[in-house]
Design a protein around this motif. Structure first.
Motif, mmCIF file in Angstrom:
data_model
loop_
_atom_site.group_PDB
_atom_site.id
_atom_site.type_symbol
_atom_site.label_atom_id
_atom_site.label_comp_id
_atom_site.label_asym_id
_atom_site.label_seq_id
_atom_site.Cartn_x
_atom_site.Cartn_y
_atom_site.Cartn_z
ATOM 1 N N ASN A 56 20.524 42.117 -8.921
ATOM 2 C CA ASN A 56 21.045 41.131 -7.961
ATOM 3 C C ASN A 56 22.474 41.452 -7.545
ATOM 4 O OD1 ASN A 56 22.412 40.383 -10.232
ATOM 5 N ND2 ASN A 56 21.995 38.199 -10.024
ATOM 6 N N LEU A 58 25.240 42.143 -9.038
ATOM 7 C CA LEU A 58 26.487 41.799 -9.722
ATOM 8 C C LEU A 58 27.184 43.095 -10.104
ATOM 9 C CD1 LEU A 58 25.569 38.715 -11.932
ATOM 10 C CD2 LEU A 58 26.735 38.778 -9.728
ATOM 11 N N ARG A 84 19.678 37.994 -3.263
ATOM 12 C CA ARG A 84 20.117 36.939 -4.187
ATOM 13 C C ARG A 84 19.356 35.638 -3.980
ATOM 14 N NH1 ARG A 84 26.613 38.215 -4.314
ATOM 15 N NH2 ARG A 84 26.455 39.896 -5.841
ATOM 16 N N PHE A 91 22.574 33.481 -17.604
ATOM 17 C CA PHE A 91 23.551 34.307 -18.306
ATOM 18 C C PHE A 91 23.632 33.954 -19.791
ATOM 19 C CE2 PHE A 91 24.791 33.977 -13.910
ATOM 20 C CZ PHE A 91 25.250 35.241 -13.579
ATOM 21 N N ASN A 95 27.482 29.815 -18.065
ATOM 22 C CA ASN A 95 28.234 29.842 -16.804
ATOM 23 C C ASN A 95 27.929 28.667 -15.889
ATOM 24 O OD1 ASN A 95 29.290 32.184 -17.750
ATOM 25 N ND2 ASN A 95 28.166 33.539 -16.371
ATOM 26 N N PHE A 97 29.043 25.342 -13.846
ATOM 27 C CA PHE A 97 30.304 25.021 -13.199
ATOM 28 C C PHE A 97 30.933 23.853 -13.962
ATOM 29 C CE2 PHE A 97 27.546 26.358 -9.446
ATOM 30 C CZ PHE A 97 27.842 27.694 -9.645
ATOM 31 N N HIS A 99 33.432 21.911 -13.697
ATOM 32 C CA HIS A 99 34.054 20.765 -13.035
ATOM 33 C C HIS A 99 33.045 19.898 -12.303
ATOM 34 C CE1 HIS A 99 33.629 24.024 -10.249
ATOM 35 N NE2 HIS A 99 33.971 23.276 -9.230
ATOM 36 N N VAL A 113 23.649 27.147 0.229
ATOM 37 C CA VAL A 113 22.949 28.388 0.555
ATOM 38 C C VAL A 113 21.651 28.107 1.303
ATOM 39 C CG1 VAL A 113 21.948 30.499 -0.382
ATOM 40 C CG2 VAL A 113 23.971 29.498 -1.464
ATOM 41 N N ARG A 157 19.006 25.273 -12.940
ATOM 42 C CA ARG A 157 19.825 25.573 -11.763
ATOM 43 C C ARG A 157 19.261 26.773 -11.003
ATOM 44 N NH1 ARG A 157 26.104 27.074 -12.564
ATOM 45 N NH2 ARG A 157 25.151 28.874 -13.569
ATOM 46 N N ILE B 127 31.792 32.269 -14.257
ATOM 47 C CA ILE B 127 31.477 31.148 -13.366
ATOM 48 C C ILE B 127 31.317 31.652 -11.936
ATOM 49 C CG2 ILE B 127 32.502 29.072 -12.342
ATOM 50 C CD1 ILE B 127 33.712 28.609 -15.198
ATOM 51 N N GLU B 129 30.477 34.705 -11.147
ATOM 52 C CA GLU B 129 29.237 35.499 -11.108
ATOM 53 C C GLU B 129 28.026 34.596 -10.937
ATOM 54 O OE1 GLU B 129 28.992 37.970 -14.530
ATOM 55 O OE2 GLU B 129 30.214 39.562 -13.626
ATOM 56 N N ALA B 130 28.058 33.456 -11.619
ATOM 57 C CA ALA B 130 26.952 32.510 -11.463
ATOM 58 C C ALA B 130 26.874 32.062 -10.010
ATOM 59 C CB ALA B 130 27.148 31.309 -12.387
ATOM 60 N N GLY B 131 28.025 31.839 -9.395
ATOM 61 C CA GLY B 131 28.052 31.476 -7.979
ATOM 62 C C GLY B 131 27.449 32.574 -7.117
ATOM 63 N N SER B 132 27.839 33.823 -7.399
ATOM 64 C CA SER B 132 27.274 34.951 -6.637
ATOM 65 C C SER B 132 25.773 35.010 -6.807
ATOM 66 C CB SER B 132 27.862 36.279 -7.123
ATOM 67 O OG SER B 132 29.249 36.293 -6.958
ATOM 68 N N ALA B 133 25.329 34.887 -8.054
ATOM 69 C CA ALA B 133 23.903 35.008 -8.341
ATOM 70 C C ALA B 133 23.103 33.933 -7.607
ATOM 71 C CB ALA B 133 23.654 34.921 -9.839
ATOM 72 N N LEU B 134 23.731 32.771 -7.370
ATOM 73 C CA LEU B 134 23.039 31.699 -6.648
ATOM 74 C C LEU B 134 23.115 31.899 -5.140
ATOM 75 C CD1 LEU B 134 24.229 28.723 -8.837
ATOM 76 C CD2 LEU B 134 21.850 29.361 -8.479
ATOM 77 N N GLY B 135 23.845 32.934 -4.712
ATOM 78 C CA GLY B 135 23.891 33.255 -3.286
ATOM 79 C C GLY B 135 25.091 32.699 -2.539
ATOM 80 N N LEU B 136 26.069 32.121 -3.266
ATOM 81 C CA LEU B 136 27.249 31.600 -2.588
ATOM 82 C C LEU B 136 28.074 32.753 -1.993
ATOM 83 C CD1 LEU B 136 26.465 29.009 -4.097
ATOM 84 C CD2 LEU B 136 28.858 28.696 -4.694
ATOM 85 N N GLN B 140 32.643 30.381 0.020
ATOM 86 C CA GLN B 140 32.121 29.191 -0.675
ATOM 87 C C GLN B 140 32.553 29.170 -2.135
ATOM 88 O OE1 GLN B 140 28.014 29.886 0.250
ATOM 89 N NE2 GLN B 140 27.983 28.397 1.913
ATOM 90 N N TYR B 144 34.627 26.009 -3.499
ATOM 91 C CA TYR B 144 33.944 25.058 -4.383
ATOM 92 C C TYR B 144 34.114 25.368 -5.868
ATOM 93 C CZ TYR B 144 31.789 23.326 -0.155
ATOM 94 O OH TYR B 144 31.589 22.792 1.087
ATOM 95 N N LEU B 145 34.444 26.605 -6.201
ATOM 96 C CA LEU B 145 34.575 26.954 -7.623
ATOM 97 C C LEU B 145 36.023 27.277 -7.973
ATOM 98 C CD1 LEU B 145 31.392 29.218 -8.027
ATOM 99 C CD2 LEU B 145 31.597 26.752 -8.355
ATOM 100 N N PRO B 148 39.060 24.184 -7.195
ATOM 101 C CA PRO B 148 39.209 23.053 -8.118
ATOM 102 C C PRO B 148 39.565 23.462 -9.545
ATOM 103 C CG PRO B 148 36.904 23.330 -7.457
ATOM 104 C CD PRO B 148 37.709 24.245 -6.607
#
Lengths: 250, 229
Positions: A56, A58, A84, A91, A95, A97, A99, A113, A157, B127, B129-136, B140, B144-145, B148
């Motif tokens: 993907n 990374l 993606r 992971f 990981n 979020f 907040h 997305v 998620r 965190i 990377e998780a955003g990237s993996a979700l396609g952000l 974005q 959003y990450l 904040p």
């Protein structure tokens, strides 16, 4: 093998990956069919994580081809985004979020997305939280959950994005022993539902019961590839034997 | 020596009449400085040398020289140039208030951008990377990450800088502005009682610092609600 090119969901062809001078992956060839469950194992530093992180993007591969559902992964942002959207990832360190509440963790990417409207995103999020059996934690923050619960949220998620494939990068390695099973159960359920999965793990019980194929990697190469029965009972390479004897003795 | 308490009672209200100027300097330069800081930060982390270098030069110059010297250069130096006197900025730069705000903004902007950068660098890579993996997308993820989370990480250092800024407003008195310090210096010139007057002034600044600290403490608590819920 009856794999023809057309029904392969993931194809890695002669993939090389370097970190500076260090060659992390050497001539990786891998085909994964729709609905197949692959377990990848091997000593640390053998390139397992790097391999699935290339799928993907990374990590960027330096040579060879990676083709996901007919789309080749190139430098084009469009291609990366397309891949993606089809590939979810879980992971080692969850990981989440930190907040955002649990339900917001599940809604964010749906809204940004996939442009899902907020009410629909919420519904989907709650659906998958129920599926991983923690709908009552929806309004808490990640830090309030146990490791096992956090990892189940991370799986939910990924599922919210309706991926074709889910990659698991040592999903239970950071967990206390008593929490490993709750995560493996969720993963086993997913496997039963026909999800295509590539899972880097040392949970050999899981590999035996769920995997269609086990892949053993060492020093950046795929050393051995076999169905679990064959892999555990009759490993061919000396390196595989040495590895198995180390992790299965205790 | 004697300590004249009645002089304190008389001078405190007079000095407080300058608190408006102090507040204007503080909030205006604080706001503009924060905007500048975000711009400098984005330039620095853009990964493009032609954006990153100017930002680094700015930061180096304004962190590397005393703010008093910066105020003097802007107030006494800029009007020497004809093109500045002819420019649209002249009505602002002609006034000591404009010069003080400019100097404080440029200075705090340099410091705060470094503080914000520390926050951005502190965001856990996993965190993102998780955003990237979700396609952000990169944008974005930043909105959003990173933003904040970095804001929470940067806040304690930022509150420190804001207090420094509040105290630095007193330097505006050196270019004829009658903020609280400017008024105090006037009173001292009239009464020859530096001890009483400046101690009173110091106490006012301490109270302001206390209020700022408490305010930031509350914001910090709010932004950290997910760390200690």
């Amino acid at each position: 093998m009856t794999n023809s090119t057309s029904d392969a969901l993931i194809q890695m062809i002669n993939v090389d990956k370097f970190f500076g001078e260090f060659q992390a992956l050497t001539k990786i060839n891998l085909e994964v069919k729709r609905g197949e469950k692959i377990v990848v194992c091997g000593p640390s530093g053998s390139g397992k994580s790097t391999m699935i992180r290339c799928i993907n993007r990374l990590e960027e591969h330096n040579a060879g081809q990676i083709i996901i559902d007919g789309k080749e992964l190139t430098d084009q942002v469009k291609d990366i985004d397309a891949v993606r959207r089809e590939v979810g990832m879980v992971f080692q360190s969850f990981n989440l979020f930190p907040h955002m509440t649990i339900v917001k963790n599940l809604m964010l990417a749906q809204q940004l997305v996939r442009k899902v409207p907020i009410a629909e995103a919420h519904k989907v999020a709650m659906h998958f939280l129920e599926r991983v059996k923690i709908p009552d934690q929806a309004d808490k923050y990640p830090v309030q959950l146990s490791g096992g619960q956090q990892q189940r949220v991370a799986i939910a998620r990924a599922l919210c994005m309706k991926p074709e494939i889910i990659l698991f990068d040592e999903p239970t390695s950071a967990l206390d022993p008593e929490m490993i099973n709750e995560v493996l159960e969720v993963m086993t359920d997913l496997a039963k539902d026909g999800m295509t999965m590539i899972c880097v793990t040392h949970e050999m019980g899981f590999a035996r019961s769920v995997a269609d194929r086990v892949i053993f990697m060492d020093a950046g190469e795929i050393v051995e590839e076999a169905d679990p029965e064959e892999f555990f009972n009759n490993p061919k390479s000396a390196r595989t034997k040495a590895f198995l004897s180390q992790i299965l003795t205790h | 020596m004697s300590f004249d308490l009645s002089l304190i009672y008389e001078s405190i209200p007079r000095m407080l009449s300058g608190i408006g100027i102090t507040f204007q300097l503080m909030f205006l330069s604080g706001l503009l400085g924060l905007i500048l800081a975000v711009i400098l930060l984005l330039m620095r982390i853009s990964g493009k040398w032609y954006l990153s270098w100017p930002a680094q030069v700015h930061i180096y110059i304004f962190r590397g020289t005393p703010i008093l010297v910066q105020i003097f250069i802007i107030y006494y130096g800029l009007p020497q140039f004809e093109f500045i006197r002819d420019s649209v900025f002249w009505p602002i730069l002609r006034e000591p208030f404009g010069c003080a705000v400019l100097a404080l903004t440029l200075n705090t902007g340099a410091y705060v951008s470094e503080i914000l950068r520390g926050g951005v660098l502190g965001v856990d890579r996993g965190i993102l990377e998780a955003g990237s993996a979700l396609g952000l997308s990169a944008r974005q993820k930043f909105i959003y990450l990173t933003t904040p989370i970095a804001a929470r990480l940067a806040l304690p250092a930022y509150s420190n800088d804001f207090i420094s800024l509040m105290k630095a407003t007193s330097l505006a008195s050196t270019i004829t502005l009658l903020d609280m310090t400017g008024i105090a210096r006037t009173i001292v010139a009239q009464t020859f009682a530096p001890y009483e007057v400046f101690i009173s002034l110091a106490i006012i600044y301490m109270i302001l610092t206390w209020i700022i600290q408490k305010t930031f403490g509350r914001i910090e608590k709010y932004l950290s609600r997910y760390v200690n819920p």
